[in-house]
Each structure stands twice: as C-alpha cells, then as structure tokens.
Design an enzyme around this catalytic site. Structure first.
Site, short mmCIF file in Angstrom:
data_model
loop_
_atom_site.label_atom_id
_atom_site.label_comp_id
_atom_site.label_asym_id
_atom_site.label_seq_id
_atom_site.Cartn_x
_atom_site.Cartn_y
_atom_site.Cartn_z
CD GLU A 128 -2.88 1.19 2.35
OE1 GLU A 128 -2.67 0.45 3.33
OE2 GLU A 128 -3.83 1.97 2.27
N GLY A 268 3.13 2.66 10.62
CA GLY A 268 2.91 1.91 11.85
C GLY A 268 2.77 0.42 11.63
CG MET A 270 0.24 -3.17 4.97
SD MET A 270 -0.79 -1.73 4.51
CE MET A 270 -2.05 -2.54 3.55
CD GLU A 271 -4.80 -2.11 5.78
OE1 GLU A 271 -3.83 -1.62 6.41
OE2 GLU A 271 -5.49 -1.44 4.98
CD GLU A 305 -2.68 -1.93 10.79
OE1 GLU A 305 -3.24 -2.13 9.69
OE2 GLU A 305 -2.27 -0.80 11.14
CD GLU A 327 -6.31 3.31 6.76
OE1 GLU A 327 -6.44 3.21 7.98
OE2 GLU A 327 -5.71 2.45 6.08
N1 TRP Z 1 -2.97 0.88 5.78
C1 TRP Z 1 -2.01 1.11 6.81
C2 TRP Z 1 -2.83 1.39 8.06
O1 TRP Z 1 -3.38 2.40 8.26
C3 TRP Z 1 -1.12 2.28 6.56
C4 TRP Z 1 0.19 2.00 5.91
C5 TRP Z 1 1.10 1.09 6.28
C6 TRP Z 1 0.75 2.67 4.82
N2 TRP Z 1 2.18 1.18 5.49
C7 TRP Z 1 2.01 2.15 4.59
C8 TRP Z 1 0.32 3.70 4.02
C9 TRP Z 1 2.84 2.63 3.58
C10 TRP Z 1 1.13 4.18 3.00
C11 TRP Z 1 2.38 3.64 2.80
O2 TRP Z 1 -3.02 0.56 8.86
ZN ZN Z 2 -5.42 1.74 8.65
#
Ligand code: TRP
Ligand code: ZN
Length: 873
Positions: A128, A268, A270-271, A305, A327
């Site tokens: 992402e 932080g 990633m899901e 997540e 989000e």
């Molecule tokens: N989707 C992730 C969250 O909010 C966010 C995220 C993790 C992200 N890594 C990233 C967004 C790298 C942009 C780029 O939980």
């Molecule tokens: Zn998120």
C-alpha cells in the site's frame, strides 16, 4: 525539480472503471537478496463494465527488469509491447487471455521500503498504496480484485520461514538446500493487500475460538530473542478479535492470522490479508522496555489492523481518493476499542488533542484537503491526520446522530451491499442513510470540504419565559467550503450550585433532559431551550461531538467554574485548557492565581480519577497554542508556557510532593488502569517539583536507579534532561549503557535528547546522528531524532538564526535520495510556515528553495515543498 518530467496530478473526477479484470494471479518468487525472480501468471478478461473498446492494456511496473513475457503461451516480440519507467503496454489484447511475465528485482538495495525489501535478514513487503508495481507488472489499483496463488522458493537455512496471505497449501524441499511453500488466499483482494515474508524468526503461537466455534491459529513472528517482548501484542490481538465479535458481530474469516514485526517500516503497520506486517514499535514491549503509553499504542494498532479485515479488506476502496472509507472508519473502530478496554473519557481527551494540534494545523496549512481528497500528485502524501483522524471524527458524528443501534444497522447494510467488492465514501453514507431513513445529504459536505469550521455561540436567558436562546453561527475560511455543515452539538446546562439544570426543546424532541443533542445546519441559527429554571452556563459540544472550533465568550470565572463543575468530563478538561490559554495566548497575567487554585481543588478531590487529573494538569502543548494563536507568536508562547509551568510548580509545591510521595511505588509492576493512572499523575508531579523541591534531583536519581518499569525510568531520564539537572549527562550515559542494543529503547533515548529546549541541542543532534545506534536508513530513527526535533522542540526548530530549519532541510535532501515517503513526511514539518514572523519565514523559504532545487527530487517531496513555498510567497 531538474531533469524529471513535471509531476502529474491525479483527479478524483477522472475515475474510470478498469478495462480489464484479473481473475486469478499465480506468483512465483525465487528469493535472492540482490536478484529475486518474480514469475507471474495473470488470467485477464475484459471488464463487462467498461466500454469494451480498449485495444491496448497498460500494466504498472517500476524498477523491474523484464526477463520473459508471453501471452497465451506465445512469447511476445518487441512490437507486441512497450515498456517505460511507469509500466508495460500490451499493444494488442483479446477479450480473455493469460499474461505471463518474469522480472528480476533487487530487494537488498530497496531502501524506499516499498515493494519487496530486506529488513535485517528477512524479506518483507509493503504494497500500500502503490508498491506492488515494484514487484511485478500488474493493474495496481484497488478496484481490481483477484484470487492469489503464491509459491515462494528460497534457501532453507537462511529462510526457514516462507509466508504469504491466506492458507498454506503445500511445502517441501528442493535441490541445492532450497525449499518452497505454496499459499492460496480464497478471498478476492486488491494487490495492495499482498504480503510476503521470508526469514528466520521466533514464533509465539496461540489460538482463538470464534463465537461460531471455529478455531483460528494465531501466529506472531518476531526477531530471534524477542519472544519476551511479544506476549502483550498477542493478548491485544485476542482482545481485538473478541471485541469485534461483541460490538460489531464481525468474525474472522480465514483459519490463520499471522503478524510479523519488522524493524524497518515506513508507517505503523499494514493490514495485509491474513499476514499483517508491523513496525516493531507496535509489537515489541515488556514492562522493562515499553512505557504505559507504548502498551496502549500496541493494543490500539493491533486492533486497528485487525479491524481492517472487515473495514478495508472484505470491503475495500474503489480508488485511493476513497482512502478514508477504510481509514476513517477503522480509526473510529480502534478508538472505540480503546475506549471500551480503558477509560472512555480519557481516550476521548487524547484523541481530541491530536485533532486540535495536528489536524487543525493541517487543515489551515498548504496541504489542506477534505477527508476525501479531490487531487493528489503522490498518494503516499495523503495518509494524513485529516484522512485518518478527521475521517474518524466524521464517522463518530454519524454514530452520534444515529446512535449505537442505528449505526450498527448501517454497518450491516454496508456489508450486505459491498462485501467482496470495492466501494466509495458515498456508498458508505448511503448505507447509513438507507438503513436509518435519515437524510445525510447535507452531512456529506464533511467529505468534500476542507478546513476547520468555527462555531460561534452567543446566548441570552429570558427569566420570565424560562427560555435560554442559543445563537449559533458557523464559519469556514477555507476556499473549498461554501456550504454550511451539519453539526451535531451535545449540550448540557450547569447551574450556579454546580448542579445540572434540565431543559426541553420541542424542535429537537428533548423533554426535561439534563443532556441532549441538537443539530446546527444553518449559517446562522437560533435554538430555544425551554423550561430552564435558573440562570445557567451552557456546556456545549460535549465530548467534542464535531470537529469544529467552538468560539464562546465565557468569562474567566465561568471557565474556572466549568473546570470545577461541568457534568461532562471532557468539557471539564476543556474548560481547564481554555483557562490556561487565557494566560498563554490572551496574556492575562492575573489569571494564573485562579489556575493554581483550580488545580489545587482538582488535585485534592478524592473522587476524581488520577488519569483524568494527569490530563488536566498538562499545559496545552506549543503546537496547539501556535495553532490557536491568531498571531503565531512563537517566542511569547514559549516564554509564557515556561512561566506558567514554573509558577504552578512553585504555587503548588506541597501538593506535588504530597502526590509524589503518595503515588510513588517503586514496587508496583502492574499495568492495570489504576496503576497506569497513578504513574501518570505521579510523574507529572515530579516534573512540576523540579521548580521547587530541593530534594528534587535526588528523587529523580533514585527513581531512575530503582526503576523496574520503562515508564519510571524514562520519566526520570526525561525530567533530568528537560530540566537540565546536573545529573542529566550521567543518567543519559547510564541509560545508553543499559539499553544500547534495544533499538526501540534507543529511539526514546534519541527523541528525548532531540526535544530538549536548549541552545546546545543542535550540536547534540549532530553528535547523535553519528552514534552507532543511529541509522538514517531506518525510519524509526529518523522520526526519533529529526521529526521529534521539528515537531516537539519549538524553541530550537524555530531558532531565529534558521539553523533548526537548515538541519531539517538538509536531512530531507539526504533522505530523499533513498526513501521518498520518509523525506516527504519530514517536509510536512514546515507546513505552518505561513504563520511565522517574516524573519523566520525568510529562513524557511531559503531552506525550502534549496530542497526544491535538488536534482531528481521525488514527486513526494516536490508536492509538499512546492505547496508550502506557495503558501509563504
Ligand atoms: N494501511 C495502513 C494502516 O493504516 C497504513 C500504511 C502502512 C501505509 N504502510 C504504509 C500507508 C505505507 C502508506 C504507505 O493501517
Ligand atoms: Zn489503517
């Protein structure tokens, strides 16, 4: 920007459905740090929802070396396709075909940490928003949902563990000491949710039984030797799973849930479906290494997540302009989770502080955008407090308007309509509206307009008719906002004896209530409250029911009174914050006595919880003050804040030391709410004691030496540094000697030193960045040293000689060479430049011009810096 072509702006209004769909994806990874081969087999077919005319097909792909390409098993020749730096164009396509490609990539040299990269000794991915295109040629957009099959091959000794999304189908040995695993994810997903991990990790295994009785295997993978810091994250995961079943009736869908913690991560966590990848910061902690705040953060991010599995993965976003769909909603859900696990009122205060400091500033600055943006140059720049946290406030308003039951009805309809597909913010609002027969047309301006509205309130009381008239007017300075908002206002009335006075409103269906909800929809609107038996002070926007600035002309006495008597905990805290701003911003010197008096009363009140007290005695931070001060007078705010703190330290000398002695329990190792609250208030007291108590330094040393908890140790270390105690350098060294091999603890060590308000801090940072614990390629380290300095060290970042700005500008230039995302995030630290005085503005301008002139500047940094420069020209 030299050499590069002008960056392209993408617009929400240009959305078109994809010409083709991908039914299944088969990927094979032959892992090698410098030369990984990725073979892909895509089953493509024309999208019935497209116009059907496209003769060519474009697939994204960046930094890929093409090794082979076939359509329907026929090798393509040069005229069949074109490749440029953004991707692959197939020049002739039929309605249904299989595309096979093989590409080579170099994960070990991927310092952007996007796509497939190496962190420590392991491979991991971050796709992402648009990182999958750095792995293979693909239609890298969230509305292309496919079924993934993944095979991973690698050296068995170095990478005993080979993970991807979904269920493991097969595994086995290969020649040359290699082995393989095969994975299948039965749920359709966009490629941004793809994940792969390979390495040699320790495993914490557990199990969760769902409410329908299914057994889910839980696997948490951490670096070797870190299992003693992994238990809390696992407990949090189980709590999150149980909570989502209980509150939302949502059950996990796969049989396996994996989390992997990696040290090098841009955000932080990633899901990714079934295989979350986390920054170690949000997994690893035990009481000796993690603070109370760290534990709360871990619980919250693990929850976040996990909750994405339904709000993000099962229903995903049609395009990236809809990011707040997943989000905003998921942040709201993680906030509710923390509220239910801990203290609701205190969590609300903490969340509102983020809105008022960071989000209001963003909304007033050059990067202002609606929670559903209309345009972007680089999508990664829009993972913002606006999309996330203001987005959550917008969902919270829906919850306030519809109630828990109505909101849940809306959620059910949303899942019924959109499960397994990609949706828009409009779809979400439509589900909420239809499920409740509630017209949300005007409400939707919260999605399309940027900027923070001000809600001005005047009131008058008509004793003979027992009627309180509230006159509201709303105002939004931002250019995108021409329509009035739909603003829910929760309110109560506080009587002269500290009592809550009941009221009625025919218009809003309220009869004899002590608290109620009214809705402001007009630019100017009068609301009549009837049956008001006495003169009252209205307590408005309780629990911050809308992300607005409330402008109401309370007298100092009324504020002090509300601080002591408001029936709503949040508004009580808020009154205290406003009272302090009378001194800090409005420069009312005489008010400091009443602040001290109010503090004394609060701190002596046995019926009030210590977590709340700890929040109340926190003086508003400089970021919030700067945002609230119409003139942005940095020097005066810094000075006055110091003066107030010192005054309160001395005026309440006895109270602080009494609290410290009462609450200090070196032997208390508990992490329960009461212990956490006691520590928070105790350490706040110790901070104030520095201004008076003679034994203060000895107490700090003793607390540092006796500490068994990081909260205790770090507070002592922090106070020693911030008050520049004589013992500070000794403590700093001792802390280093003890913890230098724990990267997460060293992040704290760096951050505290970077935030010290001292002329020497710049030099200190120059030394620290050459320390062996620092590594500019690691985002946590950059955030600890540079972002902390820029965000929290007001006096030194805004040095009048411009040296603070220069430090950050030079770091941006250096970091942009290898990690655009982290560089652009750092560049956002300049976003309130327009509010600065001319001398400082000039320095910022000079530094940012240096940045914008850099060769091969990334579009990430270009977007932020060009907009910031525009705002100060
Ligand atoms: N989707 C992730 C969250 O909010 C966010 C995220 C993790 C992200 N890594 C990233 C967004 C790298 C942009 C780029 O939980
Ligand atoms: Zn998120």
């Amino acid at each position: 920007m030299k050499n590069a072509s002008a960056p392209v702006t993408h617009y929400r209004k240009d959305y078109l459905p994809p010409d083709f769909l991908i039914e299944t994806v088969k990927l094979k990874f032959e892992l090698d740090p410098n030369a990984t081969l990725v073979s892909s087999e895509l089953m493509l077919r024309r999208n019935p929802q497209s116009d059907g005319l496209a003769q060519k097909l474009f697939l994204n792909g960046e930094g890929l070396t093409l090794k082979a390409i076939f359509i329907d098993d026929e090798e393509l020749t040069e005229k069949d396709y074109d490749i440029d730096e953004s991707g692959l164009t197939l020049n002739r396509v039929s309605d249904r075909f299989v595309l096979k490609t093989c590409v080579e990539i170099d994960p070990a040299n991927n310092a952007a940490l996007e796509g497939l990269y190496v962190s420590g000794d392991k491979f991991c991915t971050q796709c992402e928003a648009e990182g999958f295109r750095k792995i293979t040629f693909y239609m890298d957009r969230p509305d292309v949902l496919a079924e993934f099959f993944v095979r991973i091959e690698a050296d068995k000794t170095q990478y005993p563990l080979l993970l991807s999304n979904g269920n493991k189908l097969d595994s086995g040995d290969l020649s040359e000491n290699k082995h393989y695993t095969e994975w299948h994810d039965p749920f359709l997903k966009p490629c941004y949710l793809f994940a792969l991990v390979a390495g040699d990790l320790d495993l914490l295994a557990d199990e969760f039984v769902t409410h329908s009785g299914r057994k889910i295997a839980l696997e948490l993978y951490v670096d070797k030797g870190k299992l003693d810091q992994s238990q809390f994250a696992m407990e949090s995961l189980k709590n999150a799973m149980a909570w989502d079943e209980k509150r939302y009736n949502l059950e996990y869908d796969l049989d396996l849930y994996m989390i992997v913690a990696v040290g090098d991560f841009n955000m932080g966590a990633m899901e990714n479906k079934g295989l979350n990848i986390f920054n170690t910061k949000y997994v690893l902690a035990n009481p000796a290494t993690g603070t109370d705040q760290d534990f709360e953060n871990i619980e919250s991010v693990i929850g976040h997540e996990y909750f994405h599995n339904w709000t993000g993965n099962r229903v995903t976003c049609r395009d990236w302009f809809q990011l707040s769909l997943k989000e905003g909603l998921t942040v709201f859900r993680d906030q509710q989770f923390t509220e239910d696990m801990r203290s609701k009122a205190v969590k609300r205060i903490d969340d509102v502080k983020v809105i008022r400091s960071y989000q209001f500033a963003e909304d007033a600055g050059p990067m202002a955008h609606p929670i559903r943006p209309d345009a972007y140059i680089e999508m990664n720049n829009f993972y913002t407090v606006t999309v996330y946290n203001k987005g959550a406030e917008v969902i919270r308003m829906l919850h306030t308007l519809l109630g828990e039951e109505g909101f849940q009805k809306g959620m059910s309809l949303y899942f019924k309509r959109h499960d397994g597909s990609a949706a828009t913010c409009d779809d979400f609002v439509a589900a909420m509206s239809d499920a409740n027969q509630f017209n949300l047309d005007q409400f939707k301006y919260w999605y399309s307009q940027a900027g923070t509205p001000t809600l001005r309130v005047d009131y008058d009381y008509d004793e003979s008719n027992q009627c309180l008239k509230l006159h509201f007017s709303q105002n939004n300075a931002h250019e995108s906002a021409s329509e009035p908002y739909f603003i829910p206002v929760k309110l109560g009335l506080v009587g002269t004896k500290g009592n809550q006075v009941s009221f009625s409103s025919a218009e809003f269906g309220l009869t004899n209530v002590e608290e109620g909800l009214i809705i402001v929809t007009q630019p100017n609107q009068t609301v009549n409250l009837e049956g008001v038996s006495e003169e009252v002070i209205p307590s408005l926007l309780r629990d911050f029911t809308a992300p607005v600035k409330l402008d109401i002309n309370y007298s100092d006495q009324q504020l002090a009174y509300l601080f002591a008597n408001d029936g709503n905990t949040f508004n009580r805290w808020d009154a205290g914050q406003r009272l302090m701003q009378r001194f800090l911003i409005d420069e009312e010197d005489s008010i400091k006595e009443s602040i001290a008096e109010a503090f004394r009363a609060l701190l002596n009140d046995q019926s009030i919880d210590n977590a709340f007290k700890a929040r109340c005695v926190q003086i508003p931070d400089l970021k919030t003050l700067f945002e609230n001060d119409p003139n942005g007078r940095i020097d005066s705010l810094i000075e006055r804040r110091k003066t107030l703190k010192k005054f309160l330290g001395i005026a309440l000398e006895d109270t602080w030391s009494r609290l410290y002695n009462q609450l200090h329990r070196a032997s208390d190792l508990d992490l329960d709410g009461v212990s956490v609250a006691n520590r928070a208030l105790k350490n706040a007291s110790l901070d104030y004691m520095a201004f008076s108590s003679e034994q203060h330094e000895a107490i700090v040393i003793k607390q540092f030496e006796d500490a068994k908890l990081m909260t205790e140790e770090l507070s002592a270390f922090s106070i020693a540094n911030h008050h520049e105690l004589e013992v500070a350098s000794k403590i700093t060294q001792a802390f280093y000697d003890k913890w230098h091999s724990e990267p997460l603890v060293m992040d704290k060590w760096l951050a505290i030193q970077a935030s010290v308000d001292s002329l020497d801090t710049l030099n200190r940072i120059q030394t620290l960045r050459h320390d062996r614990v620092f590594n500019i390629k690691n985002p946590n380290k950059v955030r600890a040293l540079f972002s902390t300095f820029a965000a929290l060290n007001f006096s030194q970042f805004h040095r009048i000689d411009g040296a603070g700005y220069r430090l950050i500008a030079e770091a941006i230039i250096e970091i942009d060479e290898f990690n655009n995302q982290v560089a652009a995030n750092l560049a956002k630290q300049f976003s309130s430049a327009a509010k600065l005085d001319d001398a400082r503005k000039m320095h910022v301008q000079q530094q940012l011009k240096k940045v914008i002139d850099k060769e091969n500047l990334s579009k990430d940094v270009f977007e932020v810096v060009s907009k910031t420069l525009e705002s100060i020209e």
